[in-house]
Design a protein around this motif. Structure first.
Motif, PDB file in Angstrom:
ATOM      1  N   THR A   1       0.784  -1.098   0.149  1.00 55.80           N
ATOM      2  CA  THR A   1      -0.049  -0.203   0.043  1.00 55.80           C
ATOM      3  C   THR A   1       0.808   1.334   0.016  1.00 55.80           C
ATOM      4  N   GLY A   2       0.342   2.437  -0.596  1.00 57.07           N
ATOM      5  CA  GLY A   2       0.972   3.707  -0.407  1.00 57.07           C
ATOM      6  C   GLY A   2       1.224   4.107   0.943  1.00 57.07           C
ATOM      7  N   GLU A   3       2.757   4.209   1.147  1.00 53.03           N
ATOM      8  CA  GLU A   3       3.086   4.702   2.406  1.00 53.03           C
ATOM      9  C   GLU A   3       2.931   3.664   3.363  1.00 53.03           C
ATOM     10  N   HIS A   4       2.913   2.394   3.191  1.00 53.22           N
ATOM     11  CA  HIS A   4       2.155   1.359   4.187  1.00 53.22           C
ATOM     12  C   HIS A   4       1.022   1.754   4.613  1.00 53.22           C
ATOM     13  N   GLY A   5       0.058   2.275   4.006  1.00 51.05           N
ATOM     14  CA  GLY A   5      -0.942   2.975   4.634  1.00 51.05           C
ATOM     15  C   GLY A   5      -2.107   1.819   4.796  1.00 51.05           C
ATOM     16  N   GLY A   6      -2.829   2.182   5.858  1.00 48.61           N
ATOM     17  CA  GLY A   6      -3.751   1.080   6.561  1.00 48.61           C
ATOM     18  C   GLY A   6      -3.304   0.364   7.593  1.00 48.61           C
ATOM     19  N   LEU A   7      -1.981   0.024   7.623  1.00 51.58           N
ATOM     20  CA  LEU A   7      -1.201  -0.630   8.607  1.00 51.58           C
ATOM     21  C   LEU A   7      -0.939   0.424   9.825  1.00 51.58           C
ATOM     22  N   ARG A   8      -0.796   0.069  11.039  1.00 52.39           N
ATOM     23  CA  ARG A   8      -0.538   0.973  12.206  1.00 52.39           C
ATOM     24  C   ARG A   8       0.654   1.877  11.813  1.00 52.39           C
ATOM     25  N   ALA A   9       0.624   3.098  12.405  1.00 59.31           N
ATOM     26  CA  ALA A   9       1.792   3.750  12.145  1.00 59.31           C
ATOM     27  C   ALA A   9       1.749   4.814  13.298  1.00 59.31           C
ATOM     28  N   PRO A  10       2.348   4.655  14.342  1.00 64.30           N
ATOM     29  CA  PRO A  10       2.439   5.526  15.463  1.00 64.30           C
ATOM     30  C   PRO A  10       3.108   6.663  15.370  1.00 64.30           C
ATOM     31  N   PRO A  11       2.837   7.966  15.908  1.00 69.74           N
ATOM     32  CA  PRO A  11       1.730   8.163  16.751  1.00 69.74           C
ATOM     33  C   PRO A  11       0.454   8.469  16.297  1.00 69.74           C
ATOM     34  N   GLN A  12       0.229   8.800  14.851  1.00 70.24           N
ATOM     35  CA  GLN A  12      -0.911   9.237  14.210  1.00 70.24           C
ATOM     36  C   GLN A  12      -1.923   7.984  14.030  1.00 70.24           C
ATOM     37  N   LEU A  13      -1.535   6.865  13.626  1.00 68.47           N
ATOM     38  CA  LEU A  13      -2.339   5.908  13.452  1.00 68.47           C
ATOM     39  C   LEU A  13      -1.951   4.620  14.199  1.00 68.47           C
ATOM     40  N   PRO A  14      -2.490   4.636  15.406  1.00 66.75           N
ATOM     41  CA  PRO A  14      -1.758   3.386  16.644  1.00 66.75           C
ATOM     42  C   PRO A  14      -2.412   2.167  16.154  1.00 66.75           C
ATOM     43  N   ASP A  15      -3.265   1.983  15.587  1.00 65.29           N
ATOM     44  CA  ASP A  15      -3.856   0.775  15.201  1.00 65.29           C
ATOM     45  C   ASP A  15      -4.290   0.599  13.734  1.00 65.29           C
ATOM     46  N   ASP A  16      -4.280  -0.555  12.943  1.00 69.37           N
ATOM     47  CA  ASP A  16      -4.723  -0.645  11.911  1.00 69.37           C
ATOM     48  C   ASP A  16      -5.956   0.046  11.632  1.00 69.37           C
ATOM     49  N   ASN A  17      -5.951   0.403  10.367  1.00 71.73           N
ATOM     50  CA  ASN A  17      -7.595   0.753  10.025  1.00 71.73           C
ATOM     51  C   ASN A  17      -8.198  -0.513  10.053  1.00 71.73           C
ATOM     52  N   PRO A  18      -9.573  -0.277  10.756  1.00 71.09           N
ATOM     53  CA  PRO A  18     -10.396  -1.311  11.038  1.00 71.09           C
ATOM     54  C   PRO A  18     -11.019  -2.013   9.867  1.00 71.09           C
ATOM     55  N   HIS A  19     -10.927  -1.348   8.660  1.00 71.58           N
ATOM     56  CA  HIS A  19     -11.594  -1.781   7.534  1.00 71.58           C
ATOM     57  C   HIS A  19     -10.420  -2.371   6.742  1.00 71.58           C
ATOM     58  N   LEU A  20      -9.508  -2.563   6.916  1.00 74.64           N
ATOM     59  CA  LEU A  20      -8.359  -2.906   6.188  1.00 74.64           C
ATOM     60  C   LEU A  20      -8.208  -4.443   6.151  1.00 74.64           C
ATOM     61  N   ALA A  21      -8.419  -5.247   7.161  1.00 70.27           N
ATOM     62  CA  ALA A  21      -8.532  -6.608   7.080  1.00 70.27           C
ATOM     63  C   ALA A  21      -9.393  -7.203   6.177  1.00 70.27           C
ATOM     64  N   GLY A  22     -10.772  -6.725   6.278  1.00 67.51           N
ATOM     65  CA  GLY A  22     -11.801  -7.285   5.535  1.00 67.51           C
ATOM     66  C   GLY A  22     -11.876  -6.839   4.140  1.00 67.51           C
ATOM     67  N   ALA A  23     -11.198  -5.868   3.641  1.00 67.55           N
ATOM     68  CA  ALA A  23     -10.980  -5.418   2.364  1.00 67.55           C
ATOM     69  C   ALA A  23      -9.877  -6.150   1.698  1.00 67.55           C
ATOM     70  N   LEU A  24      -8.817  -6.616   2.436  1.00 68.75           N
ATOM     71  CA  LEU A  24      -7.815  -7.655   1.871  1.00 68.75           C
ATOM     72  C   LEU A  24      -8.185  -8.777   1.856  1.00 68.75           C
ATOM     73  N   ALA A  25      -9.166  -9.410   2.663  1.00 67.32           N
ATOM     74  CA  ALA A  25      -9.734 -10.658   2.397  1.00 67.32           C
ATOM     75  C   ALA A  25     -10.595 -10.541   1.098  1.00 67.32           C
ATOM     76  N   ASP A  26     -11.702  -9.667   0.944  1.00 69.54           N
ATOM     77  CA  ASP A  26     -12.516  -9.571  -0.362  1.00 69.54           C
ATOM     78  C   ASP A  26     -11.562  -9.482  -1.659  1.00 69.54           C
ATOM     79  N   ALA A  27     -10.380  -8.727  -1.301  1.00 62.76           N
ATOM     80  CA  ALA A  27      -9.693  -8.616  -2.598  1.00 62.76           C
ATOM     81  C   ALA A  27      -8.901  -9.698  -2.880  1.00 62.76           C
ATOM     82  N   GLY A  28      -8.603 -10.729  -1.900  1.00 68.56           N
ATOM     83  CA  GLY A  28      -7.739 -11.949  -2.122  1.00 68.56           C
ATOM     84  C   GLY A  28      -6.153 -11.880  -1.744  1.00 68.56           C
ATOM     85  N   ILE A  29      -6.006 -10.659  -0.977  1.00 68.28           N
ATOM     86  CA  ILE A  29      -4.767 -10.633  -0.562  1.00 68.28           C
ATOM     87  C   ILE A  29      -4.068 -11.229   0.454  1.00 68.28           C
ATOM     88  N   ARG A  30      -3.371 -11.881   0.569  1.00 71.55           N
ATOM     89  CA  ARG A  30      -2.777 -12.755   1.547  1.00 71.55           C
ATOM     90  C   ARG A  30      -1.332 -12.318   2.303  1.00 71.55           C
TER      91      ARG A  30
END
Length: 666
Positions: A415-444
């Motif tokens: 992802t761009g700038e590894h976006g969606g994954l946690r990146a403290p301090p601004q984003l301490p946890d993954d985007n809660p929509h990320l895991a589901g979207a990865l599964a729907d798109a077939g990303i492993r």
């Protein structure tokens, strides 16, 4: 030398493999003996013995540690070392030939054990003297002193045996000109000492042995008379041979040299650093700065990359954004870069980097510096990028690849700038929509920033694979830009930098204008890459497409790292270039193995030339390295050849035995 910087028997699985370890003359038959595949490391907390301890952990070799600084430590006696005909350790590591913390009785017990079972001993940092088989250096004979940046040479005996993976030269570290990194003693061997590593003094007038085998009444002791820590280049080059010698080529653990390099943002333009002002437009430049032209590869850069890969035999992996091609087409009608890449598509690896490089974490609020995640009014909840947008960014790029015949693995994603994954301090946890979207798109497999989270971890059904950043930034394409940006980030305020490096003491000397890239930045950054290559680290590296265009700054760095590696290691130990999925698979096996060893779930033993590995609990991939004569029960060669031996991960499910026989050890 002081200068230097049994477990439960519940059998869940057994793997028996034919091994023919070298025999020590005079050793009793091993048919009646059992030797555990485990090392005893006796430490005084010195850097050299602790470096060996780190080495064994990196390879995956089980160890027991005896700390000489612990007043309540277990004493070395027969009960610790042996149970009848069952030897508890296949090798012994001491901080010195006879460290002060060990009593005469302990040394006697250790030597008796080594003689009985043919167990070898490695002295991490010994003093050259008659008791270690060497003439003590004097101003007239031999040499004792700094050897920073020097090169030693493996002897013909070493290259014909456990160090057969090497070409011969062994470089010594010189990390800081102001500090003595590598202290050595070069000494003349006495009868009974067989040199394995020799060198000449810096002034070229004296020479001697730096390492060799001391034979003592049926014992073999590998004596090292030079300093090192866990990151010392001399240890990294010698490490496979030291392990092979100590274990007679048979041990639990699996070791490779990996190098994969991802090129992010391919097809996109990148903004450009402004030298002198020390800023990037759109990020931290004042309004008065006129943005310079963007940076984007050309068709000529593609031709150069293809030629470089063919010359070096090394593959680059291109992480691409299809939107960059569409934008270029809209402006010119055709895009020569896209056409060149598609024509050369079989030359590269390809990775989905999302359609437009959109940040897939939260909605950013750029009114603050640094930016923060925008929130919903009144409620204060973080505004995240939706799962639909994430999935669209993934699938549109997959469709672009299919239209153009790019041979991607559609289950991989950067992802761009590894976006969606946690990146403290601004984003301490993954985007809660990320895991589901990865599964729907077939990303492993999804890439993570190894400087933020170095370990493998799950993201829903996918796995996040950390990547090492190479310190050439996304906004630099010329030598001038690269030097200016590098100096700004890596030097103190007194030297003209932003001074952020002062917080952790990591400031460097400035790279000189004009020559600083070649004589400073390349050696520093290539050494970082080599550190990963030489420490069994499968994580990929990454840079960005500006490093392949204009002054093409990536190539000198990779030429240095790959060239040094191939100058030290023979063709029998080639570089492995894994895909991102393969990197994640290997890192996962390493982590699971380390956890199993730490939990005491694994036992290994050598008996009559056969290895038995016992795993308690859940199924486990077991790493095993044998000598070149390792065989499976049906007579086939075990595993794959690499370095001076053969090795493989053996998947064990339930109870599994592979019965073999082996010649008696005499």
């Amino acid at each position: 030398m002081t200068r230097t910087r049994r477990a439960g028997r519940a059998l869940v699985a057994a793997v028996i493999l034919l091994l023919v370890p070298a025999a020590l003359p005079g050793t009793a038959s091993a048919q009646a003996n059992t030797v555990d595949l485990r090392l005893l490391v006796v430490t005084d907390a010195g850097p050299s013995v602790e470096a060996l301890r780190t080495l064994f952990a990196r390879v995956g070799i089980p160890v027991d540690v005896l700390d000489l600084n612990d007043p309540g430590r277990r004493r070395i006696d027969a009960a610790l070392l042996v149970d009848g005909a069952h030897a508890h350790y296949q090798g012994v590591v001491l901080p010195d030939h006879a460290p002060p913390g060990l009593s005469a009785a302990e040394l006697a017990a250790l030597y008796a054990y080594e003689r009985r079972f043919g167990i070898r001993q490695l002295d991490a940092s010994a003093t050259a003297k008659p008791t270690t088989g060497l003439v003590e250096p004097t101003p007239a004979v031999g040499y004792g002193g700094a050897f920073d940046g020097g090169t030693a040479q493996l002897t013909p005996e070493a290259l014909a045996g456990d160090f057969a993976y090497a070409r011969g030269p062994v470089p010594f570290s010189d990390d800081d000109p102001a500090v003595e990194d590598s202290y050595v003693q070069m000494a003349t061997p006495l009868p009974g000492f067989r040199p394995l590593l020799t060198a000449t003094s810096p002034d070229g007038t004296r020479s001697g042995a730096l390492a060799g085998i001391l034979t003592d009444a049926g014992r073999e002791e590998l004596v090292l008379t030079f300093s090192f820590d866990a990151d010392a280049r001399q240890l990294q080059v010698l490490a496979p041979g030291l392990v092979s010698w100590l274990t007679r080529g048979v041990h639990l653990g699996f070791d490779r040299s990996y190098l994969a390099v991802h090129i992010d943002d391919v097809l996109l333009p990148n903004v450009r650093w402004v030298p002198g002002v020390h800023c990037t437009p759109g990020a931290d430049c004042p309004p008065s700065v006129i943005p310079p032209p963007d940076i984007r590869m050309t068709a000529a850069d593609v031709a150069y990359a293809v030629d470089w890969q063919r010359r070096t035999g090394f593959r680059l992996d291109l992480a691409f954004n299809g939107a960059g091609s569409v934008a270029a087409d809209a402006g010119a009608g055709t895009d020569p870069l896209t056409a060149a890449l598609v024509a050369a598509k079989g030359e590269f690896g390809w990775i989905n980097h999302t359609w437009s490089h959109r940040y897939l974490g939260c909605v950013r609020d750029h009114d603050l510096t640094p930016w923060s995640c925008a929130t919903l009014p009144i409620l204060g909840w973080t505004r995240y990028i939706s799962g639909g947008i994430i999935e669209s960014e993934i699938t549109r790029n997959v469709e672009f690849a299919r239209r153009n015949g790019l041979p991607i693995d559609p289950t991989e994603l950067v992802t761009g700038e590894h976006g969606g994954l946690r990146a403290p301090p601004q984003l301490p946890d993954d985007n809660p929509h990320l895991a589901g979207a990865l599964a729907d798109a077939g990303i492993r497999t999804i890439a993570a920033d190894g400087s933020i989270e170095p370990g493998l971890r799950p993201v829903g059904d996918a796995v996040a694979v950390p990547r090492h950043p190479i310190d050439l930034d996304f906004d630099t394409a010329t030598l001038t830009e690269t030097i200016d940006q590098y100096n700004w980030v890596h030097t103190s305020r007194a030297d003209g930098g932003n001074g952020e490096c002062e917080a952790d003491g990591g400031c460097q000397r400035p790279a000189a204008p004009g020559t600083g890239y070649t004589d400073h930045i390349v050696p520093v950054e290539a050494d970082k890459v080599l550190d990963h290559m030489l420490t069994n680290d499968p994580r990929p590296h990454y840079v960005h497409q500006p490093q392949l265009t204009e002054d093409r700054t990536l190539y000198p760095l990779l030429d240095r790292a790959i060239g040094d590696y191939r100058g030290w290691f023979a063709d029998a130990r080639p570089l492995i270039t894994p895909t991102m999925t393969q990197s994640g698979h290997e890192l996962g096996r390493q982590q699971r193995w380390a956890e199993a060893v730490a939990a005491g779930r694994v036992q290994g033993r050598l008996e009559g030339g056969a290895v038995t590995v016992v795993v308690d609990g859940a199924p486990l991939d077991v790493p095993l390295t044998t000598g070149p004569a390792g065989r499976t029960p049906d007579g086939a060669a075990f595993g794959t050849p690499y370095g001076a031996g053969r090795s493989a991960w053996v998947p064990v499910t339930g109870e599994r035995q592979l019965s073999t026989t082996a010649p008696e050890r005499t």
